[in-house]
Design a protein around this motif. Structure first.
Motif, PDB file in Angstrom:
ATOM      1  N   ASN A  13      47.127  35.273  37.432  1.00  0.00           N
ATOM      2  CA  ASN A  13      46.514  34.115  38.101  1.00  0.00           C
ATOM      3  C   ASN A  13      45.241  34.594  38.799  1.00  0.00           C
ATOM      4  OD1 ASN A  13      45.750  32.003  39.752  1.00  0.00           O
ATOM      5  ND2 ASN A  13      47.826  31.511  40.407  1.00  0.00           N
ATOM      6  N   LEU A  14      44.097  34.349  38.202  1.00  0.00           N
ATOM      7  CA  LEU A  14      42.838  34.890  38.728  1.00  0.00           C
ATOM      8  C   LEU A  14      42.501  34.341  40.102  1.00  0.00           C
ATOM      9  CD1 LEU A  14      40.562  35.031  35.554  1.00  0.00           C
ATOM     10  CD2 LEU A  14      41.892  36.855  36.618  1.00  0.00           C
ATOM     11  N   GLN A  15      42.979  33.158  40.417  1.00  0.00           N
ATOM     12  CA  GLN A  15      42.727  32.621  41.753  1.00  0.00           C
ATOM     13  C   GLN A  15      43.353  33.513  42.819  1.00  0.00           C
ATOM     14  OE1 GLN A  15      43.734  28.494  42.204  1.00  0.00           O
ATOM     15  NE2 GLN A  15      43.434  28.491  44.410  1.00  0.00           N
ATOM     16  N   ASP A  16      44.480  34.137  42.500  1.00  0.00           N
ATOM     17  CA  ASP A  16      45.152  35.031  43.447  1.00  0.00           C
ATOM     18  C   ASP A  16      44.707  36.481  43.312  1.00  0.00           C
ATOM     19  OD1 ASP A  16      46.620  32.941  44.482  1.00  0.00           O
ATOM     20  OD2 ASP A  16      48.319  33.255  43.137  1.00  0.00           O
ATOM     21  N   SER A  17      44.435  36.923  42.095  1.00  0.00           N
ATOM     22  CA  SER A  17      44.166  38.349  41.871  1.00  0.00           C
ATOM     23  C   SER A  17      42.705  38.738  42.064  1.00  0.00           C
ATOM     24  CB  SER A  17      44.624  38.766  40.473  1.00  0.00           C
ATOM     25  OG  SER A  17      43.998  37.974  39.475  1.00  0.00           O
ATOM     26  N   LEU A  18      41.760  37.853  41.743  1.00  0.00           N
ATOM     27  CA  LEU A  18      40.339  38.214  41.861  1.00  0.00           C
ATOM     28  C   LEU A  18      39.899  38.528  43.290  1.00  0.00           C
ATOM     29  CD1 LEU A  18      38.209  36.049  39.402  1.00  0.00           C
ATOM     30  CD2 LEU A  18      38.597  38.514  39.370  1.00  0.00           C
ATOM     31  N   PRO A  19      40.429  37.852  44.328  1.00  0.00           N
ATOM     32  CA  PRO A  19      39.995  38.205  45.688  1.00  0.00           C
ATOM     33  C   PRO A  19      40.485  39.579  46.159  1.00  0.00           C
ATOM     34  CG  PRO A  19      40.874  35.969  45.620  1.00  0.00           C
ATOM     35  CD  PRO A  19      41.245  36.625  44.338  1.00  0.00           C
ATOM     36  N   LYS A  20      41.460  40.155  45.477  1.00  0.00           N
ATOM     37  CA  LYS A  20      42.021  41.437  45.911  1.00  0.00           C
ATOM     38  C   LYS A  20      41.211  42.574  45.300  1.00  0.00           C
ATOM     39  CE  LYS A  20      46.672  39.455  46.053  1.00  0.00           C
ATOM     40  NZ  LYS A  20      46.687  39.153  47.497  1.00  0.00           N
ATOM     41  N   GLU A  21      40.626  43.392  46.176  1.00  0.00           N
ATOM     42  CA  GLU A  21      39.768  44.485  45.715  1.00  0.00           C
ATOM     43  C   GLU A  21      40.445  45.829  45.973  1.00  0.00           C
ATOM     44  OE1 GLU A  21      35.444  43.738  46.651  1.00  0.00           O
ATOM     45  OE2 GLU A  21      36.304  42.041  47.719  1.00  0.00           O
ATOM     46  N   LEU A  22      39.928  46.835  45.309  1.00  0.00           N
ATOM     47  CA  LEU A  22      40.502  48.168  45.409  1.00  0.00           C
ATOM     48  C   LEU A  22      39.372  49.182  45.518  1.00  0.00           C
ATOM     49  CD1 LEU A  22      43.305  49.543  45.324  1.00  0.00           C
ATOM     50  CD2 LEU A  22      42.923  49.923  42.888  1.00  0.00           C
ATOM     51  N   LEU A  23      39.502  50.089  46.471  1.00  0.00           N
ATOM     52  CA  LEU A  23      38.458  51.075  46.749  1.00  0.00           C
ATOM     53  C   LEU A  23      39.010  52.483  46.589  1.00  0.00           C
ATOM     54  CD1 LEU A  23      35.605  51.787  47.995  1.00  0.00           C
ATOM     55  CD2 LEU A  23      36.769  51.758  50.222  1.00  0.00           C
ATOM     56  N   ARG A  24      38.250  53.330  45.921  1.00  0.00           N
ATOM     57  CA  ARG A  24      38.554  54.753  45.850  1.00  0.00           C
ATOM     58  C   ARG A  24      37.286  55.507  46.219  1.00  0.00           C
ATOM     59  NH1 ARG A  24      39.164  52.229  41.188  1.00  0.00           N
ATOM     60  NH2 ARG A  24      41.215  51.554  40.513  1.00  0.00           N
ATOM     61  N   THR A  25      37.396  56.560  47.004  1.00  0.00           N
ATOM     62  CA  THR A  25      36.216  57.327  47.413  1.00  0.00           C
ATOM     63  C   THR A  25      36.469  58.812  47.164  1.00  0.00           C
ATOM     64  OG1 THR A  25      36.862  57.843  49.687  1.00  0.00           O
ATOM     65  CG2 THR A  25      35.948  55.659  49.287  1.00  0.00           C
ATOM     66  N   ASN A  26      35.388  59.589  47.231  1.00  0.00           N
ATOM     67  CA  ASN A  26      35.540  61.027  46.978  1.00  0.00           C
ATOM     68  C   ASN A  26      35.125  61.885  48.157  1.00  0.00           C
ATOM     69  OD1 ASN A  26      32.750  60.877  46.982  1.00  0.00           O
ATOM     70  ND2 ASN A  26      32.491  62.202  45.196  1.00  0.00           N
ATOM     71  N   TYR A  31      31.844  56.413  45.206  1.00  0.00           N
ATOM     72  CA  TYR A  31      33.061  55.613  45.250  1.00  0.00           C
ATOM     73  C   TYR A  31      33.269  54.893  43.928  1.00  0.00           C
ATOM     74  CZ  TYR A  31      30.215  51.363  46.004  1.00  0.00           C
ATOM     75  OH  TYR A  31      29.325  50.325  45.867  1.00  0.00           O
ATOM     76  N   SER A  32      34.462  54.331  43.789  1.00  0.00           N
ATOM     77  CA  SER A  32      34.808  53.454  42.675  1.00  0.00           C
ATOM     78  C   SER A  32      35.437  52.215  43.279  1.00  0.00           C
ATOM     79  CB  SER A  32      35.793  54.147  41.731  1.00  0.00           C
ATOM     80  OG  SER A  32      36.197  53.279  40.694  1.00  0.00           O
ATOM     81  N   CYS A  33      34.998  51.039  42.855  1.00  0.00           N
ATOM     82  CA  CYS A  33      35.485  49.815  43.492  1.00  0.00           C
ATOM     83  C   CYS A  33      35.427  48.649  42.508  1.00  0.00           C
ATOM     84  CB  CYS A  33      34.646  49.490  44.728  1.00  0.00           C
ATOM     85  SG  CYS A  33      35.262  48.109  45.711  1.00  0.00           S
ATOM     86  N   SER A  34      36.495  47.868  42.484  1.00  0.00           N
ATOM     87  CA  SER A  34      36.527  46.655  41.678  1.00  0.00           C
ATOM     88  C   SER A  34      37.678  45.797  42.193  1.00  0.00           C
ATOM     89  CB  SER A  34      36.724  46.986  40.191  1.00  0.00           C
ATOM     90  OG  SER A  34      36.604  45.814  39.399  1.00  0.00           O
ATOM     91  N   THR A  35      38.028  44.770  41.445  1.00  0.00           N
ATOM     92  CA  THR A  35      39.206  43.987  41.768  1.00  0.00           C
ATOM     93  C   THR A  35      40.423  44.624  41.106  1.00  0.00           C
ATOM     94  OG1 THR A  35      38.890  42.565  39.839  1.00  0.00           O
ATOM     95  CG2 THR A  35      37.833  41.886  41.892  1.00  0.00           C
TER      96      THR A  35
END
Length: 649
Positions: A13-26, A31-35
């Motif tokens: 359900n993109l309405q629920d999943s698209l607002p959730k982001e994920l961050l990875r840093t070094n 960094y790496s970041c997306s939904t």
């Protein structure tokens, strides 16, 4: 049971999943970041985003995304997801996601018919390298994987569009290729742990759209270049590791490197561990071994005030005293250079702001409480004396000690406090003159300086600081306390700001406060009635003129709302500290309930961390930067205070 886990119903359900982001840093600025469904919704998103100091001081998106495709019996199932103009999503790979969790490392499980493919992602510490492990957990027939890299090679503040200047050449390397689209950029090395074939099929994907940029009133469309695709077979139970980096690697080491990186990750299996993980993401180490605290992601660098406010919570509250000392060593060098007028050798922005030395002393004070006065005196007593002397002698260009014992700063033309939004170069909230938290911090600094002087048996200096502090206190209450029981935000001649703002809570929360107990209680009561939200303190009371709690719309509209009613968790930290100091154990359950409001948030916006600010009205949506150092720090410090008060007699 997993803590940060989402099932198929939410992921598809993109309405629920698209607002959730994920961050990875070094820890080195990249960094790496997306939904969580790997659909980029910001221009700041990317699988590999790195600083390119040869070009500028911005981060740059090299690899925007990597689309995997599963092939069985000649049928191709693309697991990627992109948003295009006209609200079109393609190729809708999210519909194959069975579950997602990031308790240890972000892990996505896809199911395509009888194929179950697991994807795990880590960002290598201190190297600009993203690692992705694909494991074929189940398959009933021969399976082939294809991977299409979407390349950007542009600043996070810009967009790339189809052009003829692009360099389409590539070089074959160990199990992969290297390419560099434009002069001045580093080469991008894309490699696999397994031998593969690269099929050169250069193509521009046009009209990708980033809805978060649309929300913010910015341009939102770009084109991305795909040079071709990698192809290889994979057997049931087999794992393949992909590496994207600015340097080449021996591919035979990729599987071991991935395992090593996974082992070093702290778990995110509860609220506290999520915040510890987030705290580490703000760490930044440069090539010359200087250490910093970044103000936030994805667009902030190191800012002096933010660093000193965040430093205790991000280090001392999680028993990482050594990192506090490393950051303070770099910061001390920078602040000393500023105080004597030397060019800065450190990468710290806004070190000239007048409250920066005051917050520096506050941070050292927190260190003294954790490490002991003896060690604090050994490391920082000279630095502390030099800062106090610098302020007292009036050498700061915008921080003058007046005869009444209070500090005065000019802020009509320039934003000089943490409320720093501007329009056309002028501050939206022009706080000027005697500013409430500046003078509360000054009183606290003098009293702390006296305590450290006595630790060194320097009674003369201690008495001097005490005399200055008493003079400040005698002027503070008449200057700031009004007939309604709260503190003016600032006073400048005949200009008195009656707005109910949260800065006054700092005067209550400090270890040394110029206020009496009944005055502290009155300030807390006002803050509770008019400023408190489940996400921290509002920056302005709804009863005050200009209240604008919704941080939405174009830049100008957001700038006007930035400090006019939005809620800030870091201020909530000082509020909760003030409550615990005044009411002790009777407020423990109240503070715990406030923590629930923050824990709820780590499942939204950016997983496992806290955003920059929240709307001041329900439903208190998270806004701004997806991860903000001061907020994470103050919640960690509040959790530590909770534990201390729980076990007090």
């Amino acid at each position: 049971m997993s803590y940060l886990k989402f099932e198929k119903a939410l992921m598809t359900n993109l309405q629920d999943s698209l607002p959730k982001e994920l961050l990875r840093t070094n820890r080195s600025g990249a960094y790496s970041c997306s939904t969580i469904v790997d659909c980029n919704t910001r221009k700041y998103h990317g699988l590999l985003v790195v600083p390119v100091p040869e070009l500028d001081n911005e981060n740059h998106v090299l690899l925007s995304s990597l689309d995997p495709t599963v092939i069985q019996h000649g049928a191709a199932f693309n697991l990627g997801l992109h948003k295009y103009q006209g609200d079109n999503f393609s190729p809708n790979g999210h519909k194959y996601i069975r579950e997602f969790n990031c308790d240890n490392v972000p892990t996505t499980v896809y199911r395509v018919g009888g194929v179950i493919l697991k994807k795990e992602v880590v960002f290598q510490h201190y190297e600009d390298r993203i690692l992705i492990r694909y494991t074929l957990e189940d398959a009933h027939s021969p399976t082939t994987l294809q991977f299409r890299p979407f390349l950007a090679f542009r600043s996070v503040r810009q967009f790339t569009h189809e052009n003829a200047a692009i360099n389409r050449e590539y070089q074959e390397i160990d199990n992969g290729i290297s390419t560099c689209l434009y002069a001045g950029y580093p080469s991008l090395f894309m490699q696999f742990s397994k031998k593969n074939e690269f099929h050169y099929e250069p193509y521009w994907y046009r009209g990708l759209e980033y809805p978060k940029e649309q929300e913010r009133g910015y341009a939102s469309n770009e084109d991305l270049y795909v040079p071709g695709y990698f192809e290889m077979t994979i057997k049931k139970g087999e794992s393949i590791v992909f590496s994207a980096s600015t340097s080449e690697i021996k591919t035979s080491s990729l599987k071991h490197l991935f395992d090593k990186e996974v082992e070093s990750r702290s778990p995110r299996d509860n609220f506290f561990h999520c915040l510890v993980n987030a705290a580490h993401q703000f760490h930044n180490r440069t090539a010359n071994d200087d250490r910093y605290i970044l103000a936030g992601y994805p667009w902030f660098k190191c800012r002096a005030r933010d660093q000193f406010i965040a430093l205790p919570g991000l280090t001392l509250s999680i028993e990482e005293q050594d990192y506090f000392e490393l950051v303070m060593k770099t910061a001390e060098r920078g602040l000393r250079e500023f105080m004597v007028g030397k060019p800065l050798s450190v990468e710290i922005d806004e070190i000239e702001k007048p409250d920066v030395p005051l917050w520096c002393i506050w941070a050292i004070q927190q260190y003294a409480k954790e490490a002991g006065k003896e060690r604090c005196t050994k490391l920082y007593s000279t630095f502390l004396k030099d800062i106090l002397q610098y302020i007292e002698s009036g050498r700061h260009p915008n921080l003058q000690l007046h005869d009444n014992g209070l500090l005065y700063s000019e802020g009509k033309e320039e934003a000089i406090t943490w409320m720093n939004s501007t329009i056309n170069g002028r501050p939206v909230v022009p706080r000027s003159g005697y500013i409430v938290e500046f003078n509360a911090l000054w009183y606290n600094a003098l009293r702390f300086g006296a305590a450290i002087a006595r630790e060194e048996n320097n009674e003369e200096l201690a008495n001097h600081y005490e005399a200055l502090a008493e003079k400040c206190k005698q002027s503070f209450v008449p200057m700031f306390l009004n007939e309604y029981g709260y503190l003016y935000d600032y006073v400048d001649g005949n200009m008195t700001d009656w707005s109910v703002r949260p800065n006054m809570i700092i005067a209550v929360a400090l270890d040394y406060s110029p206020l009496e107990q009944n005055q502290k209680k009155s300030v807390i009561d006002i803050c509770t009635r008019e400023l408190l939200t489940p996400k921290g303190l509002r920056s302005l009371s709804p009863k005050s003129g200009g209240y604008n709690p919704m941080y939405v719309g174009p830049q100008d509209q957001r700038d006007k709302a930035y400090h006019q009613g939005t809620a800030w968790p870091w201020l909530g930290g000082f509020y909760l500290e003030a409550c615990l100091k005044l009411y002790k154990r009777t407020r423990l359950s109240f503070v715990e309930r406030q923590m629930v409001g923050y824990e709820d948030e780590i499942f939204y916006h950016c997983l496992g961390t806290l955003p920059e600010l929240f709307d001041g009205n329900p439903p208190f949506r998270g806004r701004g930067a997806i991860s903000f150092a001061m907020n994470v720090a103050e919640v960690l410090r509040t959790l530590e205070l909770l534990e201390k008060y729980k076990y007090q007699n």
